[in-house]
Design an enzyme around this catalytic site. Structure first.
Site, PDB file in Angstrom:
ATOM      1  N   HIS A   1     -53.455 113.300  48.742  1.00  0.00           N
ATOM      2  CA  HIS A   1     -52.075 112.862  48.983  1.00  0.00           C
ATOM      3  C   HIS A   1     -52.034 111.437  49.546  1.00  0.00           C
ATOM      4  O   HIS A   1     -51.418 111.171  50.581  1.00  0.00           O
ATOM      5  CB  HIS A   1     -51.358 113.829  49.937  1.00  0.00           C
ATOM      6  CG  HIS A   1     -49.852 113.802  49.761  1.00  0.00           C
ATOM      7  ND1 HIS A   1     -49.062 114.900  49.907  1.00  0.00           N
ATOM      8  CD2 HIS A   1     -49.004 112.777  49.460  1.00  0.00           C
ATOM      9  CE1 HIS A   1     -47.792 114.582  49.703  1.00  0.00           C
ATOM     10  NE2 HIS A   1     -47.733 113.294  49.418  1.00  0.00           N
ATOM     11  N   ILE A   2     -52.661 110.528  48.829  1.00  0.00           N
ATOM     12  CA  ILE A   2     -52.739 109.136  49.292  1.00  0.00           C
ATOM     13  C   ILE A   2     -52.120 108.139  48.318  1.00  0.00           C
ATOM     14  O   ILE A   2     -52.176 106.924  48.557  1.00  0.00           O
ATOM     15  CB  ILE A   2     -54.199 108.719  49.563  1.00  0.00           C
ATOM     16  CG1 ILE A   2     -55.050 108.853  48.289  1.00  0.00           C
ATOM     17  CG2 ILE A   2     -54.791 109.510  50.702  1.00  0.00           C
ATOM     18  CD1 ILE A   2     -56.389 108.151  48.375  1.00  0.00           C
TER      19      ILE A   2
ATOM     20  N   GLU B   1     -51.411 121.605  52.142  1.00  0.00           N
ATOM     21  CA  GLU B   1     -52.213 120.401  52.382  1.00  0.00           C
ATOM     22  C   GLU B   1     -52.713 120.358  53.821  1.00  0.00           C
ATOM     23  O   GLU B   1     -51.894 120.366  54.748  1.00  0.00           O
ATOM     24  CB  GLU B   1     -51.382 119.153  52.056  1.00  0.00           C
ATOM     25  CG  GLU B   1     -51.040 119.084  50.573  1.00  0.00           C
ATOM     26  CD  GLU B   1     -50.148 117.926  50.182  1.00  0.00           C
ATOM     27  OE1 GLU B   1     -50.169 117.546  48.990  1.00  0.00           O
ATOM     28  OE2 GLU B   1     -49.415 117.414  51.043  1.00  0.00           O
TER      29      GLU B   1
ATOM     30  N   ARG C   1     -44.903 117.014  43.957  1.00  0.00           N
ATOM     31  CA  ARG C   1     -45.248 117.851  45.097  1.00  0.00           C
ATOM     32  C   ARG C   1     -46.147 118.960  44.577  1.00  0.00           C
ATOM     33  O   ARG C   1     -46.020 119.401  43.427  1.00  0.00           O
ATOM     34  CB  ARG C   1     -43.992 118.443  45.759  1.00  0.00           C
ATOM     35  CG  ARG C   1     -43.213 117.457  46.624  1.00  0.00           C
ATOM     36  CD  ARG C   1     -43.958 117.127  47.895  1.00  0.00           C
ATOM     37  NE  ARG C   1     -43.198 116.265  48.804  1.00  0.00           N
ATOM     38  CZ  ARG C   1     -43.306 114.953  48.851  1.00  0.00           C
ATOM     39  NH1 ARG C   1     -44.124 114.340  48.005  1.00  0.00           N
ATOM     40  NH2 ARG C   1     -42.607 114.241  49.728  1.00  0.00           N
TER      41      ARG C   1
END
Length: 318
Positions: A284-285, A262, A233
């Site tokens: 964030h993929i 994000e 994270r």
């Protein structure tokens, strides 16, 4: 039962969201603002969320809510203590993205070690043609063979990374929690991992213990100027500390699929180093291969169906 999905747009539109059996009413919103949460969940028995934050204040206003079903593994956006006190069950989806995140990690690792960004640009912008040599050799290219990889957070993903790293010829260290003796021979003292690793990957959950784990003091304990990669994270790292570590040449580089906010704010310190040849980011993929998303929904559907069946069995008069 009525189920409400608050942030459908966190999953690909190409994924078929087959409605779980037992759900009589189904509502899916593309996104939900904080001031819309209570109104949308008031009539719901089941809340399906990814990144929407459900605080104690919000949960106390939802007397009908029986289940919070996350479309993710991380649960740091839910006040689980409050949910437990209110009799609301919380379920996450675990294990769906292990392969996807593992592959993404190695994409980032190899991209940084082999300076992929710079070499691609050299071909794209004409730098190679201007130079004239048959190949370019700057910046240096590094192999994984023989390098030591330290893993902080040894769950399914950490173990999957271990298997592939060894196939590359890397030596892998599993970090024990700070201040604790290694639980068995497969774990290594936290301090030794910091001192011996050429690459350190973060795959731990975000908890009070791990928030800003990578800070100035953490960086000061590094000895081999390692590459840091955050697959956990965003808040596991202190962005300013990472920025300063790279600027002062105390780490080789930094790669991340996650940010504390994000999308990141324009003044995020990590964006100041985005053009560095040993820095690479993705939005964030890592979890989001189509296979993983499909697997996620199948797990989620099964969990919701099991919850509904159990609830009806325990409340036969409803």
């Amino acid at each position: 039962m009525k189920a409400v999905f608050l942030d459908r747009n966190t999953l690909s539109e190409r994924i078929d969201l087959d409605i779980p059996k037992g759900v009589g009413q189904w509502v899916a919103f593309q996104k939900t603002a904080p001031d819309e949460i209570v109104q949308r969940l008031k009539p719901a028995d089941i809340a399906i969320v990814n990144k929407v934050k459900l605080t104690e204040e919000i949960l106390r206003q939802l007397p009908n809510l029986k289940l919070i079903q996350l479309t993710a593994t991380g649960m740091d956006n839910i006040d689980r203590e409050a949910a437990k006190a209110l009799g609301i069950e919380v379920k996450n989806v675990a294990g769906y993205s292990t392969e996807s995140v593992t592959e993404h990690f190695f994409m980032l690792l190899l991209s940084v070690m082999r300076a992929l960004k710079d070499y691609h640009l050299a071909v794209e912008d004409g730098t190679w043609q201007k130079d004239g040599r048959f190949c370019l050799t700057e910046p240096p290219v590094f192999e994984l063979q023989g390098k030591t990889l330290g893993i902080i957070g040894v769950g399914n993903i950490g173990k999957s990374i271990t298997q592939i790293a060894k196939a590359f010829g890397m030596h892998v260290l599993w970090a024990e929690r700070q201040g604790r003796a290694p639980r068995n021979e497969t774990y290594t003292d936290f301090e030794k991992v910091l001192k011996q690793s050429d690459v350190i990957v973060l795959t731990c959950p975000l908890t009070p213990e791990t928030k800003h784990l990578v800070d100035e003091e953490f960086v000061s304990r590094l000895r081999k100027k390692p590459l840091l990669i955050n697959m956990a994270r965003g808040a596991v790292v202190d962005a300013q500390a990472v920025y300063e570590a790279l600027e002062s040449n105390r780490i080789m580089g930094f790669a991340a699929d996650v940010f504390e906010n994000e999308p990141p704010a324009a003044d995020d310190p990590l964006l100041k180093i985005a053009n560095h040849p040993r820095v690479i980011y993705t939005p964030h993929i890592a979890w989001a291969s189509e296979y993983a998303q499909d697997k996620l929904w199948k797990i989620l559907k099964k969990q919701v169906e099991e919850f509904i069946a159990k609830y009806k069995k325990e409340h036969p008069t409803l």
